[in-house]
Design a protein around this motif. Structure first.
Motif, short mmCIF file in Angstrom:
data_model
loop_
_atom_site.label_atom_id
_atom_site.label_comp_id
_atom_site.label_asym_id
_atom_site.label_seq_id
_atom_site.Cartn_x
_atom_site.Cartn_y
_atom_site.Cartn_z
N ARG A 38 0.82 -1.22 0.00
CA ARG A 38 0.00 0.00 0.00
C ARG A 38 0.85 1.27 0.00
O ARG A 38 0.37 2.35 -0.35
N ASN A 39 2.13 1.15 0.38
CA ASN A 39 3.01 2.32 0.45
C ASN A 39 3.76 2.58 -0.85
O ASN A 39 4.51 3.56 -0.94
N VAL A 40 3.61 1.69 -1.82
CA VAL A 40 4.33 1.83 -3.09
C VAL A 40 3.29 1.96 -4.20
O VAL A 40 2.71 0.95 -4.64
N PRO A 41 3.00 3.18 -4.66
CA PRO A 41 1.87 3.40 -5.58
C PRO A 41 1.87 2.50 -6.81
O PRO A 41 0.82 1.95 -7.18
N GLU A 42 3.03 2.32 -7.45
CA GLU A 42 3.05 1.53 -8.69
C GLU A 42 2.83 0.04 -8.45
O GLU A 42 2.60 -0.72 -9.40
N CYS A 43 2.88 -0.40 -7.19
CA CYS A 43 2.68 -1.82 -6.88
C CYS A 43 1.57 -2.01 -5.83
O CYS A 43 1.48 -3.09 -5.23
N ALA A 44 0.76 -0.99 -5.63
CA ALA A 44 -0.26 -1.04 -4.57
C ALA A 44 -1.24 -2.19 -4.76
O ALA A 44 -1.75 -2.75 -3.79
N ASP A 45 -1.52 -2.56 -6.01
CA ASP A 45 -2.50 -3.62 -6.29
C ASP A 45 -1.84 -4.95 -6.64
O ASP A 45 -2.49 -5.84 -7.20
N TRP A 46 -0.56 -5.10 -6.31
CA TRP A 46 0.15 -6.30 -6.73
C TRP A 46 -0.47 -7.58 -6.18
O TRP A 46 -0.52 -8.61 -6.86
N TYR A 47 -0.96 -7.54 -4.97
CA TYR A 47 -1.51 -8.75 -4.35
C TYR A 47 -3.02 -8.87 -4.53
O TYR A 47 -3.63 -9.79 -3.99
N LYS A 48 -3.61 -7.96 -5.29
CA LYS A 48 -5.05 -8.00 -5.51
C LYS A 48 -5.42 -9.30 -6.23
O LYS A 48 -4.83 -9.67 -7.23
N GLY A 49 -6.42 -9.99 -5.70
CA GLY A 49 -6.81 -11.27 -6.26
C GLY A 49 -6.08 -12.45 -5.66
O GLY A 49 -6.47 -13.60 -5.85
N ARG A 50 -4.99 -12.17 -4.94
CA ARG A 50 -4.23 -13.24 -4.28
C ARG A 50 -4.39 -13.16 -2.76
O ARG A 50 -4.45 -14.19 -2.09
N LEU A 51 -4.42 -11.95 -2.24
CA LEU A 51 -4.62 -11.74 -0.81
C LEU A 51 -5.72 -10.71 -0.61
O LEU A 51 -5.81 -9.72 -1.34
#
Length: 254
Positions: free
Chosen positions: A204-217
């Motif tokens: 959540r603190n890294v804008p370009e990767c904020a949704d990286w775990y979406k759908g997994r966690l």
């Protein structure tokens, strides 16, 4: 374990034992050795794929080749190959030269395929998984395995072993050893690599990767990873035994 032992005629070899008793390496063949007992010599062979450990004359031990220096006695018995096993015993690289992270463990000609942890390759010289730049295998260089090349930097930056985000995976990053040899590392679950701070941080603190775990966690799972619940203290059990008055004749401690 030894096999193929044969008795050499006593009158021909009685003077060949360096000492009356012990185990002695052959001068030319690494998997051949001799047992001397009261001056009588017996020639022996290690199981195919293993070599004689000559570190002590007191012990009869065959070992894996990468544990023993056979440079001065490089000959070996004829191999007894089987499926995926060039010899009956040992660790062997995958037959396909650019399959770097898989290898075979062979026992008595039967194989078990093992896969190295992510980012590591099989090191034929050490019999373990290691970084590609340490294994030094053709077709398994760091650049070939990771498909990543370290950017050119000056000597001052190179000395810091700079880090770079993995362009394909937010959770991973590359450490460029001495500025030119990449090694792939990863952040723990729930975190991503921040290419600005060059550190792992919560997604959540890294804008370009904020949704990286979406759908997994789920958001709840991510929150629990970041702020794990405090374990509840275990309740102390109170003894239900009744106190009894001392009886006549009992010893009383003061």
């Amino acid at each position: 374990i030894v096999h193929g032992a044969k008795r050499v005629p006593q009158d021909a070899v009685s003077d060949q034992c360096p000492e009356p008793d012990g185990f002695f390496a052959d001068a030319e063949q690494c998997d051949k050795y001799y047992q001397c007992s009261d001056g009588h010599i017996t020639e022996k062979l290690c199981p195919d794929g293993m070599v004689f450990n000559d570190y002590s004359t007191e012990y009869e031990k065959c070992d894996l080749p990468f544990n023993i220096d056979c440079s001065a006695r490089s000959k070996l018995q004829s191999p007894q190959p089987s499926e995926h096993c060039p010899r009956k015993h040992g660790y062997f690289a995958h037959e396909t030269h650019n399959v770097c992270d898989k290898f075979y463990f062979c026992v008595d000609g039967k194989y078990n395929m093992i896969t190295c942890p992510d980012g590591l390759v099989y090191n034929e010289n050490a019999g373990i998984c290691s970084w590609p730049d340490e294994a030094k295998r053709n077709g398994c260089s760091s650049e070939e395995v990771f498909q990543f090349q370290c950017p050119k930097v000056d000597e001052a930056v190179a000395a810091t072993h700079p880090r770079y985000a993995d362009p394909e995976d937010c959770q991973y990053f590359y450490v460029c050893i001495n500025g030119d040899t990449p090694r792939r590392n990863g952040c723990k679950l729930g975190q991503v690599f921040d290419d600005q701070s060059k550190k792992c941080d919560w997604a959540r603190n890294v804008p370009e990767c904020a949704d990286w775990y979406k759908g997994r966690l789920t958001d709840v799972q991510l929150a629990e990873l970041e702020n794990p619940p405090t374990p509840r203290p275990r309740a102390t059990k109170v003894s239900k035994r009744k106190h009894q008055r001392p009886r006549a004749g009992d010893d009383i401690l003061v």
